[in-house]
Design an enzyme around this catalytic site. Structure first.
Site, PDB file in Angstrom:
ATOM      1  N   LYS A 212      -0.975   4.442 -12.372  1.00  0.00           N
ATOM      2  CA  LYS A 212      -1.872   4.289 -13.514  1.00  0.00           C
ATOM      3  C   LYS A 212      -3.039   5.268 -13.415  1.00  0.00           C
ATOM      4  O   LYS A 212      -3.343   5.997 -14.340  1.00  0.00           O
ATOM      5  CB  LYS A 212      -2.373   2.835 -13.550  1.00  0.00           C
ATOM      6  N   GLU A 218      -1.700   6.621  -1.290  1.00  0.00           N
ATOM      7  CA  GLU A 218      -0.339   6.413  -0.785  1.00  0.00           C
ATOM      8  C   GLU A 218       0.682   7.109  -1.691  1.00  0.00           C
ATOM      9  O   GLU A 218       1.588   7.815  -1.233  1.00  0.00           O
ATOM     10  CB  GLU A 218      -0.005   4.914  -0.734  1.00  0.00           C
ATOM     11  N   GLY A 273      -2.441  -3.194 -13.744  1.00  0.00           N
ATOM     12  CA  GLY A 273      -1.361  -2.720 -12.872  1.00  0.00           C
ATOM     13  C   GLY A 273      -0.288  -3.774 -12.636  1.00  0.00           C
ATOM     14  O   GLY A 273       0.909  -3.530 -12.824  1.00  0.00           O
ATOM     15  N   ARG A 274      -0.709  -4.981 -12.233  1.00  0.00           N
ATOM     16  CA  ARG A 274       0.285  -6.011 -11.892  1.00  0.00           C
ATOM     17  C   ARG A 274       0.916  -6.649 -13.119  1.00  0.00           C
ATOM     18  O   ARG A 274       1.786  -7.512 -13.000  1.00  0.00           O
ATOM     19  CB  ARG A 274      -0.345  -7.064 -10.974  1.00  0.00           C
ATOM     20  N   GLU A 359      -3.696 -11.614  -6.548  1.00  0.00           N
ATOM     21  CA  GLU A 359      -4.638 -10.561  -6.936  1.00  0.00           C
ATOM     22  C   GLU A 359      -5.389 -10.984  -8.206  1.00  0.00           C
ATOM     23  O   GLU A 359      -6.480 -10.510  -8.481  1.00  0.00           O
ATOM     24  CB  GLU A 359      -3.905  -9.232  -7.154  1.00  0.00           C
ATOM     25  N   HIS A 390      16.955 -22.608   6.098  1.00  0.00           N
ATOM     26  CA  HIS A 390      17.320 -22.429   7.511  1.00  0.00           C
ATOM     27  C   HIS A 390      16.173 -21.802   8.290  1.00  0.00           C
ATOM     28  O   HIS A 390      16.379 -21.277   9.385  1.00  0.00           O
ATOM     29  CB  HIS A 390      18.580 -21.570   7.612  1.00  0.00           C
ATOM     30  N   LYS A 518     -10.180   0.356   0.884  1.00  0.00           N
ATOM     31  CA  LYS A 518      -9.845   1.743   0.507  1.00  0.00           C
ATOM     32  C   LYS A 518     -10.979   2.676   0.930  1.00  0.00           C
ATOM     33  O   LYS A 518     -10.762   3.756   1.470  1.00  0.00           O
ATOM     34  CB  LYS A 518      -9.697   1.848  -1.016  1.00  0.00           C
TER      35      LYS A 518
HETATM   36  C1  G6Q Z   1      -2.650  -4.149  -9.762  1.00  0.00           C
HETATM   37  C2  G6Q Z   1      -3.501  -3.360  -8.927  1.00  0.00           C
HETATM   38  C3  G6Q Z   1      -2.793  -2.488  -7.930  1.00  0.00           C
HETATM   39  C4  G6Q Z   1      -2.307  -1.150  -8.492  1.00  0.00           C
HETATM   40  C5  G6Q Z   1      -1.979  -0.216  -7.325  1.00  0.00           C
HETATM   41  C6  G6Q Z   1      -1.438   1.105  -7.777  1.00  0.00           C
HETATM   42  O1  G6Q Z   1      -3.027  -4.876 -10.642  1.00  0.00           O
HETATM   43  O2  G6Q Z   1      -4.387  -2.679  -9.716  1.00  0.00           O
HETATM   44  O3  G6Q Z   1      -1.735  -3.110  -7.291  1.00  0.00           O
HETATM   45  O4  G6Q Z   1      -1.214  -1.335  -9.318  1.00  0.00           O
HETATM   46  O5  G6Q Z   1      -3.111  -0.039  -6.547  1.00  0.00           O
HETATM   47  O6  G6Q Z   1      -2.358   1.746  -8.587  1.00  0.00           O
HETATM   48  P1  G6Q Z   1      -1.971   3.010  -9.402  1.00  0.00           P
HETATM   49  O7  G6Q Z   1      -0.892   2.630 -10.369  1.00  0.00           O
HETATM   50  O8  G6Q Z   1      -3.206   3.464 -10.092  1.00  0.00           O
HETATM   51  O9  G6Q Z   1      -1.444   4.024  -8.421  1.00  0.00           O
END
Ligand code: G6Q
Length: 556
Positions: A212, A218, A273-274, A359, A390, A518
Site C-alpha cells: 500500500k 521487508e 491494509g488488513r 491489529e 491432537h 519499526k
Molecule cells: C494492516 C497493516 C499492515 C500492512 C503491512 C504492509 O492493516 O497496516 O499489516 O498491511 O505493514 O504494508 P504495506 O502494504 O504498506 O507494505
C-alpha cells in the site's frame, strides 16, 4: 462530528449494570441444564444466511442475555456507526480516513461518497484493469521476455498485503488455474525468497510487488532481491515491464522502483491494509482463480454486508458473534478466542484472523485517546481443528482457562472422499458436544465400568477423567467452500470485529502499535553496520547487538 466518541464508556452504558447482575445470576448455569429444559434451544439461538448456518446455542446464555447484549450494542450506537462506515464517513479518526472495504464489494454499484465524490467509478475501473490483465496472463497472451507464457506468480508483500491473498489462494485451491502457481514471499529472512526463487524460471515468472505504502522495508528488500535475480538472466532492464507489476497507492515510489506505472494496480487510502484483499491486493488471487470467481467472492461478501446492514440486531450474525465475544471478554474475563476450521482449505484462516482482529481491537486507548478501564480485543488463535484435537484441545476441555471458540465446518467436500469428510464432521461435533456437556463423575464411573478393561485404581484415576463441560462454542456450518461462501465468511468476521470495536469505543482501523518497533529496528540496523560496538541502548539490547555483530563478523 462523526468521529467523536460515544461519550459513555462500556461500563457507563445503562445496560452494563443489568448485564453484570444478570451475569451473576447465570454464570454458574450449566449449558447441559439449559438444553435439558428447552428442547427448542437451537431454534432460538441459530441464524441462517444463505450458505451459512450459525448455531450459537452452545453458549452460556439465555434469551435475556441476548436481549441485554443487543441493548448494549444499541446504547453504543452500533447502528449509527455502521451507517457511518458504509456511507464513507471518516471513522478512522486518527488517520482521518474513511473505511470502505465494503465499497470494494458493493456489487449493487450504488454511489458511495468520499469527500463529495463517488468512489464506485474508480473501483470499477480498477476491477476492469485487473480483469483485463489477468485474462491476458491466464490465457497465455501475456508473455515473458523470451516469448514464453507465465507459469509462476510471486506476490511480494507482508501483513495485510500478504495474509489475505495467501489465505484466499489456499482456500480456493479447487478453483485455481492449472498452469499458474502463486508463491507468497513476506519474510525478510533471505531464506524465504531464496526458497521461492529456487523453484522459478525468470523467463516464466511474474512478480507482484504488493505494498500500500511502497515503503515497507521487508517488501522492498525482497522486491529488490527478486529484481536482481531476474536481471541476472534477463540482463536488460527493458524486460522488467513484462515480469514486474505493482499494487499500491503510491505511484511515485512504484515508478522509482522501476516499475512502469501502467503496470500498477491502484487502491486507496480508505482501504485498510488488513481489509484490502477485496482490492487490487487480491491480484494474485484473481490470476489464480479468474475474475468471475473473484467477483463471486465479492458478491458473497456483499451479501453479508447487506445482512449486517439490514437485519435486526438480535438476528444479525456478526452482531451476535461480536456481542458473544463481549460477553465472555468483559463479563467472564476470557482472554482468548479460538478459531478452529474443519476444512483443510481453511487452514490459514486462524492466522489471517489473528491480524484482522488483534491489529484492529488490540488497543488500550479509546478513539478519543482515553485509557480504557475494561478489557478489549482478545488473543485470537487456532489451527485446523482436527489437528488441534491432537495437540491443544486438552486445555480447552480440562484446563483452567475459559476459551470460547468458533468451529467452522464445511459440509460438502471438494475431494472425492465425502466419507473422510464424515469423519471430520463427526469429530467437530463430538468436540462441541463434549465441550458443552462434559462428563460428570457418575457418567465417568459408568463409562469406566462399561469398558472392557476396568482399571484397578479407578478411585485414583477417575478425577482425571471427569470433564466439567460448560465451555462455549459457536458452530458455523458452510454448505461448501466456494468463492461466494468464503466471501461471506470473511465479511462476517470483519463485521464481528467492527461490532466489538464500537462497543469498546475503539478505532479499529489504525495500528499505531506497530510503529515503535519499526522505528527502533532502523536504529539497531545502523548500529549493526556501524564501525564501533554500540552502547546507546539498555544493557540487554547493547549486549545482544554487539554479540550479533561479533558473530557475523567472525562467521568462520
Ligand atoms: C494492516 C497493516 C499492515 C500492512 C503491512 C504492509 O492493516 O497496516 O499489516 O498491511 O505493514 O504494508 P504495506 O502494504 O504498506 O507494505
Amino acid at each position: 462530528m462523526t468521529t467523536q466518541s460515544n461519550k459513555l464508556t462500556l461500563t457507563e452504558f445503562p445496560s452494563y449494570r443489568p448485564l453484570l447482575e444478570h451475569y451473576e445470576r447465570v454464570k454458574n448455569l450449566h449449558m447441559r441444564r439449559l438444553f435439558s429444559v428447552d428442547s427448542k434451544r437451537v431454534d432460538k439461538f441459530s441464524i441462517e444466511h444463505q450458505d451459512l448456518l450459525l448455531d450459537y446455542s452452545k453458549n452460556r446464555i439465555t434469551k435475556e442475555t441476548v436481549a441485554l447484549l443487543c441493548q448494549l450494542a444499541k446504547e453504543a450506537k452500533l447502528e449509527e456507526w455502521r451507517e457511518r462506515m458504509f456511507n464513507g464517513e471518516a471513522i478512522n479518526n486518527t488517520e482521518g480516513r474513511s473505511v470502505l472495504h465494503t465499497a470494494l464489494r458493493n456489487r449493487s454499484n450504488t454511489p458511495v461518497m468520499v469527500n463529495g465524490k463517488d468512489v464506485m467509478p474508480q473501483i470499477n475501473t480498477t476491477i476492469d484493469k485487473v480483469e483485463s490483465f489477468s485474462d491476458k496472463v491466464r490465457s497465455g497472451e501475456w508473455k515473458g521476455y523470451t516469448g514464453k507464457v507465465i507459469t509462476d506468480i510471486v506476490n511480494i508483500g507482508i501483513g495485510g498485503s500478504d495474509l489475505g491473498p495467501k489465505m484466499v489462494y489456499q482456500a480456493l485451491e479447487p478453483f485455481r488455474h492449472e498452469r499458474l502457481k502463486v508463491h507468497f514471499v513476506s519474510n525478510v529472512d533471505g531464506a524465504h525468497i531464496d526458497a521461492t526463487l529456487k523453484q522459478l524460471d525468470p523467463e516464466t515468472s511474474l512478480f507482484i510487488v504488493s505494498s500500500k505504502t511502497f515503503t515497507t522495508q521487508e517488501t522492498l528488500t525482497n522486491a529488490h532481491n527478486a529484481r536482481k535475480w531476474f536481471l541476472k538472466t534477463a540482463l536488460d532492464e527493458m524486460h522488467i515491464s513484462k515480469h514486474f507489476v505493482a499494487v499500491s497507492t503510491n505511484s511515485e515510489a512504484v515508478a522509482n522502483f522501476g516499475i512502469d506505472t501502467r503496470n500498477m494496480f491502484e487502491f486507496w487510502n480508505w482501504v485498510g491494509g488488513r481489509y484490502s484483499l477485496w482490492s487490487a491486493i487480491g491480484l494474485s488471487v484473481v490470476l489464480a482463480i479468474g475474475m468471475d470467481h473473484f467477483k463471486s467472492m465479492l458478491e458473497g461478501a456483499h451479501s453479508m454486508d447487506e445482512h449486517f446492514r439490514e437485519t435486526p440486531l438480535e438476528e444479525n450474525m456478526p452482531v451476535i458473534m461480536g456481542m458473544l465475544g463481549i460477553w465472555y471478554n468483559n463479563f467472564f474475563d476470557a482472554e482468548s478466542h479460538g478459531i478452529l476450521p474443519y476444512d483443510d482449505y481453511l487452514r490459514s484462516l486462524p492466522l489471517y484472523l489473528e491480524q484482522a482482529d488483534m491489529e484492529s481491537n488490540g488497543k488500550s486507548v479509546d478513539r478519543d485517546g482515553r485509557k480504557v478501564d475494561y478489557a478489549t480485543g482478545p488473543i485470537i488463535w487456532g489451527t485446523s481443528g482436527i489437528n488441534g484435537q491432537h495437540a491443544f484441545y486438552q486445555a480447552l476441555h480440562q484446563g483452567t482457562k475459559l476459551i470460547p471458540a468458533d468451529f467452522i465446518i464445511s459440509m460438502l467436500t471438494h475431494s472425492e472422499h465425502q466419507e473422510q469428510h464424515n469423519i471430520m464432521f463427526s469429530n467437530a461435533l463430538a468436540q462441541t458436544e463434549a465441550l458443552m456437556r462434559g462428563r460428570n463423575l457418575d457418567e465417568t464411573y459408568a463409562d469406566i465400568m462399561a469398558s472392557e478393561k476396568v482399571p484397578r485404581d479407578v478411585e485414583q484415576r477417575i478425577h482425571h477423567m471427569v470433564f466439567d463441560g460448560n465451555h462455549p462454542t459457536n458452530t458455523l456450518l458452510i454448505r461448501k467452500l466456494t468463492p461466494h461462501s468464503l466471501g461471506m465468511l470473511i465479511a462476517l468476521y470483519e463485521h464481528k470485529i467492527f461490532v466489538q470495536g464500537i462497543v469498546w469505543n475503539l478505532n479499529s482501523f489504525d495500528q499505531w502499535g506497530v510503529e515503535l518497533g519499526k522505528q527502533l529496528a532502523k536504529k539497531i540496523l545502523e548500529d549493526i553496520n556501524a564501525p564501533q560496538a554500540t552502547n546507546s541502548h539498555d544493557s540487554s539490547t547493547n549486549t545482544l547487538i554487539n554479540y550479533y555483530r561479533d558473530i557475523i563478523q567472525h562467521k568462520e
